[in-house]
Enzyme design. Sequence first.
Site, mmCIF file in Angstrom:
data_model
loop_
_atom_site.group_PDB
_atom_site.id
_atom_site.type_symbol
_atom_site.label_atom_id
_atom_site.label_comp_id
_atom_site.label_asym_id
_atom_site.label_seq_id
_atom_site.Cartn_x
_atom_site.Cartn_y
_atom_site.Cartn_z
ATOM 1 N N GLY A 1 0.821 -1.197 0.000
ATOM 2 C CA GLY A 1 0.000 0.000 0.000
ATOM 3 C C GLY A 1 0.861 1.254 0.000
ATOM 4 O O GLY A 1 2.060 1.209 0.283
ATOM 5 N N GLU B 1 -2.796 -3.736 -2.993
ATOM 6 C CA GLU B 1 -4.239 -3.639 -2.831
ATOM 7 C C GLU B 1 -4.968 -3.069 -4.039
ATOM 8 O O GLU B 1 -6.057 -3.525 -4.376
ATOM 9 C CB GLU B 1 -4.556 -2.813 -1.580
ATOM 10 C CG GLU B 1 -4.021 -3.473 -0.312
ATOM 11 C CD GLU B 1 -4.246 -2.619 0.921
ATOM 12 O OE1 GLU B 1 -4.852 -1.528 0.794
ATOM 13 O OE2 GLU B 1 -3.825 -3.040 2.017
ATOM 14 N N TYR C 1 -12.488 -3.756 13.799
ATOM 15 C CA TYR C 1 -12.380 -2.348 14.197
ATOM 16 C C TYR C 1 -13.580 -1.595 13.659
ATOM 17 O O TYR C 1 -14.287 -2.064 12.759
ATOM 18 C CB TYR C 1 -11.086 -1.723 13.670
ATOM 19 C CG TYR C 1 -10.974 -1.668 12.162
ATOM 20 C CD1 TYR C 1 -11.396 -0.544 11.455
ATOM 21 C CD2 TYR C 1 -10.459 -2.736 11.446
ATOM 22 C CE1 TYR C 1 -11.308 -0.490 10.077
ATOM 23 C CE2 TYR C 1 -10.358 -2.703 10.079
ATOM 24 C CZ TYR C 1 -10.783 -1.573 9.386
ATOM 25 O OH TYR C 1 -10.703 -1.535 8.015
ATOM 26 N N TRP D 1 -8.929 -8.521 9.623
ATOM 27 C CA TRP D 1 -7.928 -7.508 9.909
ATOM 28 C C TRP D 1 -8.402 -6.811 11.175
ATOM 29 O O TRP D 1 -9.440 -6.156 11.159
ATOM 30 C CB TRP D 1 -7.764 -6.501 8.766
ATOM 31 C CG TRP D 1 -6.733 -5.472 9.137
ATOM 32 C CD1 TRP D 1 -6.953 -4.258 9.718
ATOM 33 C CD2 TRP D 1 -5.309 -5.597 9.008
ATOM 34 N NE1 TRP D 1 -5.773 -3.610 9.963
ATOM 35 C CE2 TRP D 1 -4.742 -4.408 9.534
ATOM 36 C CE3 TRP D 1 -4.460 -6.587 8.529
ATOM 37 C CZ2 TRP D 1 -3.372 -4.198 9.573
ATOM 38 C CZ3 TRP D 1 -3.104 -6.369 8.563
ATOM 39 C CH2 TRP D 1 -2.568 -5.181 9.080
#
Length: 392
Positions: free
Chosen positions: A106, A147, A263, A357
Amino acid sequence: MEQANSDLVLQLTVVILIAFFSVSDGAAEVGVKGAYYPSYIAATYPSTSIDATLFTHLFFAFVVMDPITFEVKPPDSDTEQELASFTGIVTASNPAVRTLVSIRGGGVEATSLSQMAANPTSRKTFITTSIALARLHRFAGLDLDWESPKDATEMHNFGILISEWHAATLLEANHSNLPPLLLTAAVYYGATIPFNSSHSYPVSSIASNLDWINIMAYDYYGFWTPSATAEHTALYFNTDYGISTWLKAGLPPHKAVLGLAMYGRSWTLANASETWIGAPAVGPGPPQPISGEPGFFFFSEIMQFLTNSNVSTVYDNRTVCAYSFDSKTWVGYDNALSIANKVQYLMTRKMAGYFFWAVSFDSNWTLSNSAFSTMGSYSSSVASSEPEAPVS
């Protein structure tokens, strides 16, 4: 010369057989229950903290590619130490868990990956050093976190890269008498990326050369959309739409792994009386004690937020997400119920499984246990075509 040709034919036959049994059906044999481990937080969350019994695959994140030499390596000595011990640590509690080392791609790394993938010599360096690194530290596979290739040329080169990578892993396995390394990639949630000029992934190459792709079904909204609250992991219509584009483009369902987030994304409310999804906001929510990023909550921090008596929680069936709020802060996230429903969704679509993640963001293994128990002994190769009723 005839003997040399005979030997070459034999070698190629072995490679083809390995290819047939490794990539064409490997991910379909077992449901993938994966998670990424961000090694850069090892000082506060060492790999010894992972309950590896809740996962079939764990991704070590990240190693990097040197932008000058194109060699794959740990970014620093601390990461190198973590990398060297990771597989031994997690397999001590779960000998069946398979580890993969993820290559960061990334931000600025994406530019370097683009340069590497455009040249046969640099591709070979990347491939050979990545395989050597995985074997040195007893990893079962490699994951590429490039990504979002930015245009059609980069997508074309991505397809070439993974084709050569796959071929190299098969040759290496033949020479080493070891099982071929798994090859995976983290990708955009849809098969076509709409940014700049619209461009699509090389789905045929992905289906032929990767064991599966990790579809990042999160971050649809966040601090970059500051004026209204939103669910950054909305199943409908965001995730469902993205998965549909991949399958319509020809990706076999058993090559698709659904990304789940441990998250939430938060906002500061403009008005304490307007708290719904899409309510007016004045910017991202305040940074939290551990994560420290505006507009971002670890799931463990969300659980702490919920202990406040003035916090309300709503489960939204339209997006298959939860959200909580007080008079100032609004946070959208997945809880145990929404995770269970998303796992049921992936099973109805005969996908290979899920990944999180990131593993260190959970709270008392709440989300990990929900996904693990919901999926059970599911195998994407034998999944029923009949949709299951959602958890209520």
